[in-house]
Motif scaffolding. Sequence first.
Motif, PDB file in Angstrom:
ATOM      1  N   UNK A   1       0.359  -1.238   0.025  1.00 26.82           N
ATOM      2  CA  UNK A   1       0.147   0.064  -0.088  1.00 26.82           C
ATOM      3  C   UNK A   1       1.284   1.335   0.527  1.00 26.82           C
ATOM      4  N   UNK A   2       2.200   1.641   0.867  1.00 27.58           N
ATOM      5  CA  UNK A   2       3.238   2.348   0.743  1.00 27.58           C
ATOM      6  C   UNK A   2       3.206   2.510  -0.819  1.00 27.58           C
ATOM      7  N   UNK A   3       3.569   1.777  -1.358  1.00 31.30           N
ATOM      8  CA  UNK A   3       4.659   2.100  -2.676  1.00 31.30           C
ATOM      9  C   UNK A   3       3.858   2.252  -3.383  1.00 31.30           C
TER      10      UNK A   3
ATOM     11  N   UNK B   1       9.878   2.681   0.844  1.00 30.87           N
ATOM     12  CA  UNK B   1      10.656   3.574  -0.624  1.00 30.87           C
ATOM     13  C   UNK B   1      12.049   2.882  -0.786  1.00 30.87           C
ATOM     14  N   UNK B   2      12.826   3.212  -0.289  1.00 34.63           N
ATOM     15  CA  UNK B   2      14.516   2.885  -0.262  1.00 34.63           C
ATOM     16  C   UNK B   2      14.655   1.490  -0.474  1.00 34.63           C
ATOM     17  N   UNK B   3      14.260   0.035   0.475  1.00 41.29           N
ATOM     18  CA  UNK B   3      13.855  -1.268  -0.100  1.00 41.29           C
ATOM     19  C   UNK B   3      13.974  -1.431  -1.409  1.00 41.29           C
ATOM     20  N   UNK B   4      12.279  -1.239  -1.500  1.00 41.80           N
ATOM     21  CA  UNK B   4      11.700  -1.596  -2.765  1.00 41.80           C
ATOM     22  C   UNK B   4      12.884  -0.491  -3.801  1.00 41.80           C
ATOM     23  N   UNK B   5      13.071   0.570  -4.001  1.00 43.91           N
ATOM     24  CA  UNK B   5      13.932   0.881  -4.352  1.00 43.91           C
ATOM     25  C   UNK B   5      15.495   0.151  -4.986  1.00 43.91           C
ATOM     26  N   UNK B   6      15.942  -0.414  -3.622  1.00 47.71           N
ATOM     27  CA  UNK B   6      17.390  -1.218  -3.932  1.00 47.71           C
ATOM     28  C   UNK B   6      17.348  -2.300  -4.598  1.00 47.71           C
TER      29      UNK B   6
END
Length: 277
Positions: A80-82, A116-121
């Motif tokens: 949901x955050x993403x 968000x940073x974890x998903x970007x990685x």
Amino acid sequence: MNNPQCVATNMPAHERKGLAILALTKEAQVTRLSERQGISRQFIYRQKHMAEQAIDQAFATNHTQVMFYLPVTPEWIDQLILSLTLICRSSCRGVKELMQVMLGVSVSEGTVHNRLQCAAAQASAINRAQDLSAIGVGLHDEIFQRSVAVLAGVDAASTYCYLLAAAEQRDSDTWAIHLLDACKQGFNPDHTIADAGQGLRAGQKVALPGTPCHGDVFHIQQQCESLANVLARRAKGAVSRCRALEAQMLQAKEVGCGNTLSRELTLARQAHKKQNF
């Protein structure tokens, strides 16, 4: 003579439905139906009322009806955050407020940022595994996020973003490093399109020697539109000035002083013609 109560009690469901339909459509009077079927009018009215209730219920809008239930898990919260940030373009503060108001879940802006940073990685690892050999035309530009330069590259045919890297510098070395990384994934376009950025073009010459870099039309179009807007405002101003002077001239002629505005009106009309030309 049959007892009306016995007839009504033994009447099958499909016959009751038929009575209700006849009563609703008024194809037969209730009194005649009662006499023909050997039942009471009250019984027919009850069947009619039941049919009306069924119809109203079928077409009624139930705003309290539960459509479905969702199992809210920590993984679902991360999704949901993403979704809120990537699809709805919500800010970190907006995500925090929605979680608290709609779900009663307390998350900090720092938690949203970390997710968000974890998903970007994870996305970066997937992007580095993509084959870029099918890209024929690359679109390169520099965008900015909170005064931080972001080097961007997009496939012209599919709009796939193969380069999106925040960089402290946007010189030739920085561009060359990122383009060389893309070349390791098979990036070898027929040509690229970019603006007149010196660092961008110099970096491409290092990473992709011999690959043409065509100029874009956005900045030329933007400058032409700005010029057109300036000229349009000047022409509008010239028209307004002519109309104002012509009105003043009419008033001056009424008192015999029209010649005092002749030169000024002539110059205004000449300026108007020049702007229209």
